[in-house]
Design an enzyme around this catalytic site. Structure first.
Site, PDB file in Angstrom:
ATOM      1  N   ARG A   1      10.490  11.646   3.548  1.00 24.45           N
ATOM      2  CA  ARG A   1      10.964  10.526   4.359  1.00 24.45           C
ATOM      3  C   ARG A   1      11.253   9.266   3.550  1.00 24.45           C
ATOM      4  O   ARG A   1      11.986   8.397   4.012  1.00 24.45           O
ATOM      5  CB  ARG A   1       9.936  10.196   5.438  1.00 24.45           C
ATOM      6  CG  ARG A   1       9.892  11.221   6.538  1.00 24.45           C
ATOM      7  CD  ARG A   1       8.666  11.018   7.421  1.00 24.45           C
ATOM      8  NE  ARG A   1       8.685  11.882   8.584  1.00 24.45           N
ATOM      9  CZ  ARG A   1       8.367  13.154   8.587  1.00 24.45           C
ATOM     10  NH1 ARG A   1       8.029  13.742   7.449  1.00 24.45           N
ATOM     11  NH2 ARG A   1       8.409  13.862   9.695  1.00 24.45           N
TER      12      ARG A   1
ATOM     13  N   HIS B   1      -8.436   6.335  11.640  1.00 24.14           N
ATOM     14  CA  HIS B   1      -7.950   5.045  11.156  1.00 24.14           C
ATOM     15  C   HIS B   1      -6.421   4.982  11.102  1.00 24.14           C
ATOM     16  O   HIS B   1      -5.823   3.999  11.568  1.00 24.14           O
ATOM     17  CB  HIS B   1      -8.541   4.743   9.777  1.00 24.14           C
ATOM     18  CG  HIS B   1      -8.070   3.449   9.205  1.00 24.14           C
ATOM     19  ND1 HIS B   1      -8.509   2.226   9.659  1.00 24.14           N
ATOM     20  CD2 HIS B   1      -7.177   3.187   8.225  1.00 24.14           C
ATOM     21  CE1 HIS B   1      -7.908   1.267   8.975  1.00 24.14           C
ATOM     22  NE2 HIS B   1      -7.103   1.816   8.095  1.00 24.14           N
TER      23      HIS B   1
ATOM     24  N   ALA C   1      -0.018  -2.200   5.863  1.00 27.97           N
ATOM     25  CA  ALA C   1       0.719  -2.086   7.124  1.00 27.97           C
ATOM     26  C   ALA C   1       0.186  -3.035   8.186  1.00 27.97           C
ATOM     27  O   ALA C   1       0.951  -3.564   8.996  1.00 27.97           O
ATOM     28  CB  ALA C   1       0.675  -0.641   7.624  1.00 27.97           C
TER      29      ALA C   1
ATOM     30  N   GLU D   1      -0.774  -6.006   7.981  1.00 26.12           N
ATOM     31  CA  GLU D   1      -0.266  -7.369   7.803  1.00 26.12           C
ATOM     32  C   GLU D   1       1.223  -7.503   8.115  1.00 26.12           C
ATOM     33  O   GLU D   1       1.736  -8.615   8.227  1.00 26.12           O
ATOM     34  CB  GLU D   1      -0.541  -7.849   6.379  1.00 26.12           C
ATOM     35  CG  GLU D   1      -2.013  -8.050   6.069  1.00 26.12           C
ATOM     36  CD  GLU D   1      -2.784  -6.767   5.808  1.00 26.12           C
ATOM     37  OE1 GLU D   1      -4.003  -6.751   6.074  1.00 26.12           O
ATOM     38  OE2 GLU D   1      -2.172  -5.773   5.353  1.00 26.12           O
TER      39      GLU D   1
ATOM     40  N   GLU E   1      -9.044  11.618   7.052  1.00 23.50           N
ATOM     41  CA  GLU E   1      -9.993  12.431   7.807  1.00 23.50           C
ATOM     42  C   GLU E   1     -10.493  11.755   9.075  1.00 23.50           C
ATOM     43  O   GLU E   1     -11.154  12.378   9.891  1.00 23.50           O
ATOM     44  CB  GLU E   1     -11.174  12.791   6.904  1.00 23.50           C
ATOM     45  CG  GLU E   1     -10.768  13.679   5.740  1.00 23.50           C
ATOM     46  CD  GLU E   1     -11.945  14.024   4.842  1.00 23.50           C
ATOM     47  OE1 GLU E   1     -13.097  13.784   5.239  1.00 23.50           O
ATOM     48  OE2 GLU E   1     -11.691  14.536   3.741  1.00 23.50           O
ATOM     49  N   THR E   2     -10.189  10.462   9.237  1.00 28.64           N
ATOM     50  CA  THR E   2     -10.647   9.737  10.423  1.00 28.64           C
ATOM     51  C   THR E   2      -9.442   9.327  11.277  1.00 28.64           C
ATOM     52  O   THR E   2      -8.302   9.602  10.927  1.00 28.64           O
ATOM     53  CB  THR E   2     -11.434   8.477  10.018  1.00 28.64           C
ATOM     54  OG1 THR E   2     -10.526   7.553   9.400  1.00 28.64           O
ATOM     55  CG2 THR E   2     -12.566   8.814   9.053  1.00 28.64           C
TER      56      THR E   2
ATOM     57  N   PHE F   1       0.858  -1.181   0.000  1.00 28.65           N
ATOM     58  CA  PHE F   1       0.000   0.000   0.000  1.00 28.65           C
ATOM     59  C   PHE F   1       0.896   1.234   0.000  1.00 28.65           C
ATOM     60  O   PHE F   1       1.928   1.245   0.659  1.00 28.65           O
ATOM     61  CB  PHE F   1      -0.907  -0.022   1.239  1.00 28.65           C
ATOM     62  CG  PHE F   1      -2.140   0.809   1.094  1.00 28.65           C
ATOM     63  CD1 PHE F   1      -3.226   0.346   0.368  1.00 28.65           C
ATOM     64  CD2 PHE F   1      -2.208   2.057   1.676  1.00 28.65           C
ATOM     65  CE1 PHE F   1      -4.373   1.122   0.232  1.00 28.65           C
ATOM     66  CE2 PHE F   1      -3.346   2.841   1.554  1.00 28.65           C
ATOM     67  CZ  PHE F   1      -4.429   2.371   0.834  1.00 28.65           C
TER      68      PHE F   1
ATOM     69  N   ILE G   1       1.828   5.010   6.209  1.00 29.17           N
ATOM     70  CA  ILE G   1       0.435   5.257   6.568  1.00 29.17           C
ATOM     71  C   ILE G   1       0.216   6.759   6.459  1.00 29.17           C
ATOM     72  O   ILE G   1       0.874   7.527   7.172  1.00 29.17           O
ATOM     73  CB  ILE G   1       0.142   4.782   8.001  1.00 29.17           C
ATOM     74  CG1 ILE G   1       0.451   3.289   8.157  1.00 29.17           C
ATOM     75  CG2 ILE G   1      -1.308   5.095   8.381  1.00 29.17           C
ATOM     76  CD1 ILE G   1       0.470   2.810   9.603  1.00 29.17           C
ATOM     77  N   ILE G   2      -0.665   7.173   5.569  1.00 30.61           N
ATOM     78  CA  ILE G   2      -0.933   8.598   5.373  1.00 30.61           C
ATOM     79  C   ILE G   2      -2.247   8.945   6.067  1.00 30.61           C
ATOM     80  O   ILE G   2      -3.271   8.309   5.836  1.00 30.61           O
ATOM     81  CB  ILE G   2      -0.982   8.963   3.875  1.00 30.61           C
ATOM     82  CG1 ILE G   2       0.358   8.619   3.220  1.00 30.61           C
ATOM     83  CG2 ILE G   2      -1.311  10.448   3.700  1.00 30.61           C
ATOM     84  CD1 ILE G   2       0.402   8.823   1.718  1.00 30.61           C
TER      85      ILE G   2
END
Length: 160
Positions: free
Chosen positions: A129, A90, A58, A60, A87-88, A25, A83-84
């Site tokens: 990064r 998550h 991520a 997994e 809006e939540t 991902f 992991i970007i």
């Protein structure tokens, strides 16, 4: 944003085994981490055997890291992902679970697990990064992996 990248440890001419577990991902960013990490490992440990395991996302990563740690045939495992934030909550929740799981695996199995799953706010942070050289977290992950892999094995074993 931290500008710190760990200093480069000494070059080692001993054959080491490193396994990278990388999320598919956000593939462009993760590939940047994988490339920088692999390149740095090859500089730090030219005789190293570097293997790559790809996982869907991520979440997994810890499962495969644990499978590898159970085999006890690598000197260090490096978890790579991006992991970007959306809006939540998550992304935050996912990052927390991955972080806690990777630490637990390292402690339970006595195998160095380097956490390079990046939680970022936006594409600009991910680019800095993962794709650029100045603060690349793939490079930054290879350095402690190499340093910990060179510790005497009796200092790395999990308690019995």
């Amino acid at each position: 944003m931290s500008q710190f990248v760990p200093p480069r440890p000494r070059l080692v001419s001993v054959k080491r085994g490193f396994t990278l577990v990388a999320s598919q991902f956000n593939a462009t960013y993760v590939q940047g981490l994988v490339t920088h990490c692999t390149d740095e490992l090859r500089v730090l440990s030219p005789l190293a055997n570097v293997t790559l395991h790809l996982v869907p996302g991520a979440f997994e990563i810890p499962l495969v890291v644990r499978e590898i740690a159970l085999k006890k045939n690598v000197d260090a495992i490096i978890a790579l992902g991006v992991i970007i934030e959306g809006e939540t909550d998550h992304a935050r929740l996912l990052g927390d679970v991955v972080t806690q799981s990777l630490q637990q695996i390292a402690l339970e199995h006595g195998v160095p697990v380097i956490h390079a799953v990046q939680s970022v706010k936006n594409d600009a942070q991910a680019r800095a990064r993962c794709l650029e050289d100045k603060i690349n977290r793939g490079t930054g992950a290879a350095r402690p992996a190499s340093e910990l892999a060179n510790r005497p094995p009796e200092r790395r074993r999990a308690p019995t």
